[in-house]
Motif scaffolding. Structure first.
Motif, PDB file in Angstrom:
ATOM      1  N   PHE A  64       1.174  -1.325  -0.351  1.00  0.00           N
ATOM      2  CA  PHE A  64       0.755   0.044   0.275  1.00  0.00           C
ATOM      3  C   PHE A  64       1.071   1.329  -0.204  1.00  0.00           C
ATOM      4  N   ARG A  65       0.252   2.378  -0.803  1.00  0.00           N
ATOM      5  CA  ARG A  65       1.058   3.110  -0.425  1.00  0.00           C
ATOM      6  C   ARG A  65       1.006   4.473   0.927  1.00  0.00           C
ATOM      7  N   ASN A  66       2.198   3.713   1.261  1.00  0.00           N
ATOM      8  CA  ASN A  66       1.856   4.735   2.847  1.00  0.00           C
ATOM      9  C   ASN A  66       2.749   3.834   3.742  1.00  0.00           C
ATOM     10  N   ALA A  67       3.021   4.556   4.682  1.00  0.00           N
ATOM     11  CA  ALA A  67       4.473   4.263   5.174  1.00  0.00           C
ATOM     12  C   ALA A  67       3.981   2.676   6.483  1.00  0.00           C
ATOM     13  N   GLU A  68       4.957   2.429   6.695  1.00  0.00           N
ATOM     14  CA  GLU A  68       4.299   0.910   7.500  1.00  0.00           C
ATOM     15  C   GLU A  68       3.340   1.054   8.594  1.00  0.00           C
ATOM     16  N   PHE A  69       3.015  -0.024   8.105  1.00  0.00           N
ATOM     17  CA  PHE A  69       1.639   0.335   9.078  1.00  0.00           C
ATOM     18  C   PHE A  69       2.179  -0.100  11.008  1.00  0.00           C
ATOM     19  N   GLY A  70       1.515   0.718  12.013  1.00  0.00           N
ATOM     20  CA  GLY A  70       2.286   0.560  13.325  1.00  0.00           C
ATOM     21  C   GLY A  70       0.610   0.408  13.688  1.00  0.00           C
ATOM     22  N   PRO A  71       0.781   1.002  15.368  1.00  0.00           N
ATOM     23  CA  PRO A  71       0.008   1.360  15.874  1.00  0.00           C
ATOM     24  C   PRO A  71      -0.664   1.931  16.250  1.00  0.00           C
ATOM     25  N   LYS A  72      -1.915   2.141  16.848  1.00  0.00           N
ATOM     26  CA  LYS A  72      -2.594   3.918  16.505  1.00  0.00           C
ATOM     27  C   LYS A  72      -1.817   5.393  17.316  1.00  0.00           C
ATOM     28  N   THR A  73      -1.712   6.164  17.078  1.00  0.00           N
ATOM     29  CA  THR A  73      -0.981   7.224  17.564  1.00  0.00           C
ATOM     30  C   THR A  73      -1.548   8.654  17.415  1.00  0.00           C
ATOM     31  N   THR A  74      -2.717   8.161  17.102  1.00  0.00           N
ATOM     32  CA  THR A  74      -3.151  10.166  16.888  1.00  0.00           C
ATOM     33  C   THR A  74      -5.174   9.769  17.722  1.00  0.00           C
ATOM     34  N   ALA A  75      -5.856  10.170  17.894  1.00  0.00           N
ATOM     35  CA  ALA A  75      -7.192  10.055  18.221  1.00  0.00           C
ATOM     36  C   ALA A  75      -7.381   9.641  17.766  1.00  0.00           C
ATOM     37  N   ARG A  76      -7.616   9.446  15.909  1.00  0.00           N
ATOM     38  CA  ARG A  76      -8.450   9.500  15.003  1.00  0.00           C
ATOM     39  C   ARG A  76      -7.481   8.385  14.271  1.00  0.00           C
ATOM     40  N   ARG A  77      -7.948   7.586  13.429  1.00  0.00           N
ATOM     41  CA  ARG A  77      -7.646   7.311  12.373  1.00  0.00           C
ATOM     42  C   ARG A  77      -8.704   6.448  11.099  1.00  0.00           C
ATOM     43  N   ILE A  78      -8.428   7.098  10.433  1.00  0.00           N
ATOM     44  CA  ILE A  78      -8.892   7.150   8.808  1.00  0.00           C
ATOM     45  C   ILE A  78      -8.478   6.007   7.916  1.00  0.00           C
ATOM     46  N   VAL A  79      -9.821   5.407   7.535  1.00  0.00           N
ATOM     47  CA  VAL A  79      -8.466   4.105   5.779  1.00  0.00           C
ATOM     48  C   VAL A  79      -8.925   4.471   5.121  1.00  0.00           C
ATOM     49  N   VAL A  80      -8.507   4.452   3.792  1.00  0.00           N
ATOM     50  CA  VAL A  80      -9.333   5.256   2.613  1.00  0.00           C
ATOM     51  C   VAL A  80      -8.849   3.752   1.724  1.00  0.00           C
ATOM     52  N   LEU A  81      -9.661   3.435   1.391  1.00  0.00           N
ATOM     53  CA  LEU A  81     -10.178   2.034  -0.078  1.00  0.00           C
ATOM     54  C   LEU A  81     -10.639   2.813  -1.222  1.00  0.00           C
ATOM     55  N   GLY A  82     -10.128   1.846  -2.159  1.00  0.00           N
ATOM     56  CA  GLY A  82     -10.270   1.937  -3.449  1.00  0.00           C
ATOM     57  C   GLY A  82      -8.849   1.741  -4.863  1.00  0.00           C
ATOM     58  N   ASP A  83      -9.726   2.313  -5.432  1.00  0.00           N
ATOM     59  CA  ASP A  83      -8.499   1.937  -6.542  1.00  0.00           C
ATOM     60  C   ASP A  83      -7.663   2.911  -6.611  1.00  0.00           C
ATOM     61  N   SER A  84      -7.217   3.413  -8.156  1.00  0.00           N
ATOM     62  CA  SER A  84      -5.227   4.179  -8.172  1.00  0.00           C
ATOM     63  C   SER A  84      -5.490   5.642  -7.963  1.00  0.00           C
ATOM     64  N   PHE A  85      -7.366   6.081  -7.919  1.00  0.00           N
ATOM     65  CA  PHE A  85      -7.402   7.393  -7.650  1.00  0.00           C
ATOM     66  C   PHE A  85      -6.613   7.370  -6.011  1.00  0.00           C
ATOM     67  N   PRO A  86      -7.318   7.457  -5.172  1.00  0.00           N
ATOM     68  CA  PRO A  86      -6.597   7.304  -3.124  1.00  0.00           C
ATOM     69  C   PRO A  86      -5.271   7.075  -3.853  1.00  0.00           C
ATOM     70  N   MET A  87      -4.957   5.570  -4.351  1.00  0.00           N
ATOM     71  CA  MET A  87      -3.320   5.379  -4.561  1.00  0.00           C
ATOM     72  C   MET A  87      -2.486   6.704  -4.906  1.00  0.00           C
ATOM     73  N   GLY A  88      -3.094   7.325  -6.321  1.00  0.00           N
ATOM     74  CA  GLY A  88      -2.309   8.587  -6.422  1.00  0.00           C
ATOM     75  C   GLY A  88      -1.134   8.304  -7.768  1.00  0.00           C
ATOM     76  N   LEU A  89      -1.638   7.569  -8.492  1.00  0.00           N
ATOM     77  CA  LEU A  89      -0.101   6.595  -9.752  1.00  0.00           C
ATOM     78  C   LEU A  89       0.795   7.986  -9.940  1.00  0.00           C
ATOM     79  N   ALA A  90      -0.377   8.885  -9.871  1.00  0.00           N
ATOM     80  CA  ALA A  90       0.511  10.293 -10.869  1.00  0.00           C
ATOM     81  C   ALA A  90       1.660  10.777 -10.157  1.00  0.00           C
ATOM     82  N   VAL A  91       0.998  11.279  -8.734  1.00  0.00           N
ATOM     83  CA  VAL A  91       1.507  12.246  -7.519  1.00  0.00           C
ATOM     84  C   VAL A  91       2.741  11.420  -6.689  1.00  0.00           C
TER      85      VAL A  91
END
Length: 326
Positions: free
Chosen positions: A70-97
């Motif tokens: 996934f186009r994200n840093a390695e997953f670790g323990p929750k360190t913030t008050a809230r956590r949002i997960v975004v699922l989908g295809d190449s648009f959230p993945m952001g192929l062009a950026v």
């Protein structure tokens, strides 16, 4: 007879040992994601076949892909008050950026005490996103899950992927699915074919998989009205399954509909009936899901282009605009 039994036993032990070694060293079919370069041409991702998700990207530090692909840093323990997960295809993945320019990460910058994890994967449909939810996202203990839909592709994905079928009023997993039909149960035949031919799988099987996994076709390219209705029902039941899994854990669920380049900046601008977007929105809303359709916001936009003309994915401005809307 004892000699024959002895040699059979030795042969079986050798085969089992060979299979163990091949598993240990990760011998499996891997392929380049050809034509889908990451970060504006920095390189092509590598994917492996997966019996549940059909395929998964392999980790790559240079492309900003973590060990789970996934186009994200390695997953670790929750360190913030809230956590949002975004699922989908190449648009959230952001192929062009770059990874930090994707709208999940730009959204993270806009929200206080909130981490936003990007679990989008190029080419995934809502059915594969459901698999990602169950395998990865739920274990990350999110407070909110955002499923992004790109309806022009997603309706087609639900039909061609053949991950689920409808039985009565529920969806059930298809076994075998297209990858399970082709992927050998053992690694030894794969290794032997690779040595002999330079291919992991027969060429005909690879061509068939390429058509199933990466043929981006519009809803209206489906073969019949029956398939169009099937895709709509599959979306409905997939969203129901999302809702069921998340409601059980009291996790907020949001569907975000991303409009297509053709309908916003192409020849159809101002004329399109937004058929696929409207259909997806109606299905989601009918299931009582909080739904954000960004189509009209994109149409009303008067600034710089939101998409790349050649690639037709969101550019940096497009990702920033989506983050602003969310």
């Amino acid at each position: 007879m004892k000699a024959i039994a002895k040699w059979i036993t030795i042969s079986l032990i050798c085969l089992l040992f060979s299979e163990f070694v091949l598993h240990l060293y990760g011998i499996e079919p891997i392929f380049l994601l050809v034509g889908k370069e990451v970060a504006g041409g920095r390189g092509s991702a590598v994917f492996r076949l997966d019996p549940q998700l059909l395929y998964q990207l392999k980790g790559s530090a240079s492309l900003g892909l973590n060990s789970a692909g996934f186009r994200n840093a390695e997953f670790g323990p929750k360190t913030t008050a809230r956590r949002i997960v975004v699922l989908g295809d190449s648009f959230p993945m952001g192929l062009a950026v770059d990874a930090h320019e994707t709208f999940p990460k730009q959204l993270e910058k806009r929200l206080m005490k909130t981490s936003v994890l990007n679990l989008g994967v190029a080419g995934y449909g809502p059915d594969q996103a459901l698999g990602v939810l169950k395998r990865y996202a739920l274990a990350l203990a999110p407070d909110t899950v955002i499923l992004t839909l790109y309806p022009p592709n997603d309706f087609m994905d639900l039909v061609k992927n053949k991950i689920y079928s409808i039985k009565g009023d529920v969806i059930v997993e298809n076994h075998p699915n297209p990858v399970e039909e082709i992927l050998p149960p053992f690694r030894l035949p794969i290794a032997l074919r690779l040595i002999a031919t330079g291919r992991y799988l027969p060429q005909s099987d690879e061509a068939r998989l390429a058509e199933i996994l990466f043929a981006d076709k519009d809803l209206m390219e489906l073969q019949s009205q029956e398939e169009i209705e099937l895709s709509t029902q599959l979306l409905r039941y997939v969203l129901q399954e999302f809702k069921r899994e998340l409601n059980q854990r009291k996790i907020r669920f949001i569907v975000v509909i991303l409009p297509s380049y053709t309908e916003i900046q192409g020849e159809q601008r101002g004329k399109a009936a937004f058929n696929t977007e409207r259909r997806a929105r109606e299905v989601s809303l009918s299931e009582g899901i909080l739904t954000l359709d960004l189509t009209e916001d994109f149409v009303a936009w008067q600034g710089a282009p939101l998409y790349l003309d050649d690639d037709r994915h969101l550019n940096q401005t497009g990702h920033a605009f989506v983050a602003q809307l969310l």
